[in-house]
Motif scaffolding. Structure first.
Motif, mmCIF file in Angstrom:
data_model
loop_
_atom_site.group_PDB
_atom_site.id
_atom_site.type_symbol
_atom_site.label_atom_id
_atom_site.label_comp_id
_atom_site.label_asym_id
_atom_site.label_seq_id
_atom_site.Cartn_x
_atom_site.Cartn_y
_atom_site.Cartn_z
ATOM 1 N N GLN A 114 1.201 4.034 -2.924
ATOM 2 C CA GLN A 114 0.906 5.452 -2.680
ATOM 3 C C GLN A 114 2.075 6.334 -3.091
ATOM 4 O OE1 GLN A 114 -2.192 6.469 -2.052
ATOM 5 N NE2 GLN A 114 -2.569 4.279 -2.246
ATOM 6 N N LYS A 115 3.293 5.887 -2.838
ATOM 7 C CA LYS A 115 4.486 6.645 -3.251
ATOM 8 C C LYS A 115 4.559 6.741 -4.771
ATOM 9 C CE LYS A 115 8.372 8.777 -2.698
ATOM 10 N NZ LYS A 115 8.367 10.178 -2.276
ATOM 11 N N ASN A 157 -7.162 0.245 -3.411
ATOM 12 C CA ASN A 157 -6.285 1.400 -3.544
ATOM 13 C C ASN A 157 -6.717 2.351 -4.656
ATOM 14 O OD1 ASN A 157 -3.774 1.265 -1.642
ATOM 15 N ND2 ASN A 157 -4.237 -0.849 -2.211
ATOM 16 N N HIS A 198 0.829 -1.206 0.000
ATOM 17 C CA HIS A 198 0.000 0.000 0.000
ATOM 18 C C HIS A 198 0.864 1.258 0.000
ATOM 19 C CE1 HIS A 198 -3.211 2.805 0.983
ATOM 20 N NE2 HIS A 198 -2.440 3.246 1.954
ATOM 21 N N ARG A 199 1.852 1.304 0.893
ATOM 22 C CA ARG A 199 2.709 2.502 0.974
ATOM 23 C C ARG A 199 3.559 2.681 -0.273
ATOM 24 N NH1 ARG A 199 5.309 3.114 6.325
ATOM 25 N NH2 ARG A 199 6.778 4.419 5.189
ATOM 26 N N THR A 204 -6.424 3.923 -12.629
ATOM 27 C CA THR A 204 -6.931 4.944 -11.724
ATOM 28 C C THR A 204 -6.689 6.309 -12.366
ATOM 29 O OG1 THR A 204 -6.976 5.735 -9.436
ATOM 30 C CG2 THR A 204 -4.806 5.247 -10.341
ATOM 31 N N LEU A 235 2.042 6.577 -6.883
ATOM 32 C CA LEU A 235 0.962 7.452 -7.349
ATOM 33 C C LEU A 235 1.299 8.919 -7.095
ATOM 34 C CD1 LEU A 235 -2.157 5.356 -6.287
ATOM 35 C CD2 LEU A 235 -1.114 5.561 -8.575
ATOM 36 N N LEU A 236 1.934 9.200 -5.969
ATOM 37 C CA LEU A 236 2.389 10.568 -5.693
ATOM 38 C C LEU A 236 3.420 10.992 -6.742
ATOM 39 C CD1 LEU A 236 2.522 13.090 -3.891
ATOM 40 C CD2 LEU A 236 4.244 11.905 -2.531
#
Length: 168
Positions: free
Chosen positions: A91-92, A118, A87-88, A166, A94-95
């Motif tokens: 998220q990184k 997610n 998950h982390r 996404t 996607l950022l």
């Protein structure tokens, strides 16, 4: 909760990345790549590292066009699954995509539920790019781009995974 950090990958991480991918490739979840492919694309990768400095997860973001990128080689050590590493890392990535100006990120995956949780959805329309961009992408020598375009020449390498996307 186990402690870990996310950081950019370094050349010294390639062996650990390959070690993470190897069992998943044997299980036909990920495609195994030659070491040179990881070195050539290292700037796309982030790794998760435990408090002892061991690489426990990895993932890459490959920009394909002005508005679309792919999450690649998202993998977590089996002992760390369920602890938020994937998950982390996602998220990184996607950022990173947002910071690069990308508005859509897709993946080819067997882990549909993970990506649904997610913010991804299964691609209803398999042609995620317009015909002009499609013709430009056909010039790419990247095998991942060929898989995204669903070209016949990569069918033997395609694992039967699900295309997900996404939007930001």
């Amino acid at each position: 909760m186990k402690s870990f950090t996310i950081r950019r990958a370094k050349t010294s991480d390639v062996r650990s990345i390959r070690d993470l991918v190897r069992p998943l490739a044997e299980d036909r979840v990920l495609l195994e790549k030659e070491a040179v492919a990881y070195y050539e694309n290292l700037q796309e990768f982030f790794v998760a590292e435990d408090s002892d400095g061991n690489v426990i997860g990895c993932g890459g973001l490959h920009v394909m066009w002005e508005d679309i990128a792919e999450v690649r080689t998202l993998a977590t050590n089996t002992d760390w699954r369920g602890h938020g590493v994937g998950h982390r890392l996602l998220q990184k990535l996607l950022l990173e995509a947002r910071e690069l100006g990308v508005s859509r990120v897709f993946c080819l995956t067997f882990e549909v539920d993970f990506f649904l949780r997610n913010g991804f959805s299964v691609m209803a329309e398999q042609s995620a790019v317009d015909p002009e961009v499609y013709s430009e992408l056909l010039r790419s020598t990247d095998e991942g781009v060929a898989e995204f375009l669903d070209l016949a020449r990569v069918k033997p390498n395609t694992l039967g995974n699900t295309r997900m996307i996404t939007h930001f």
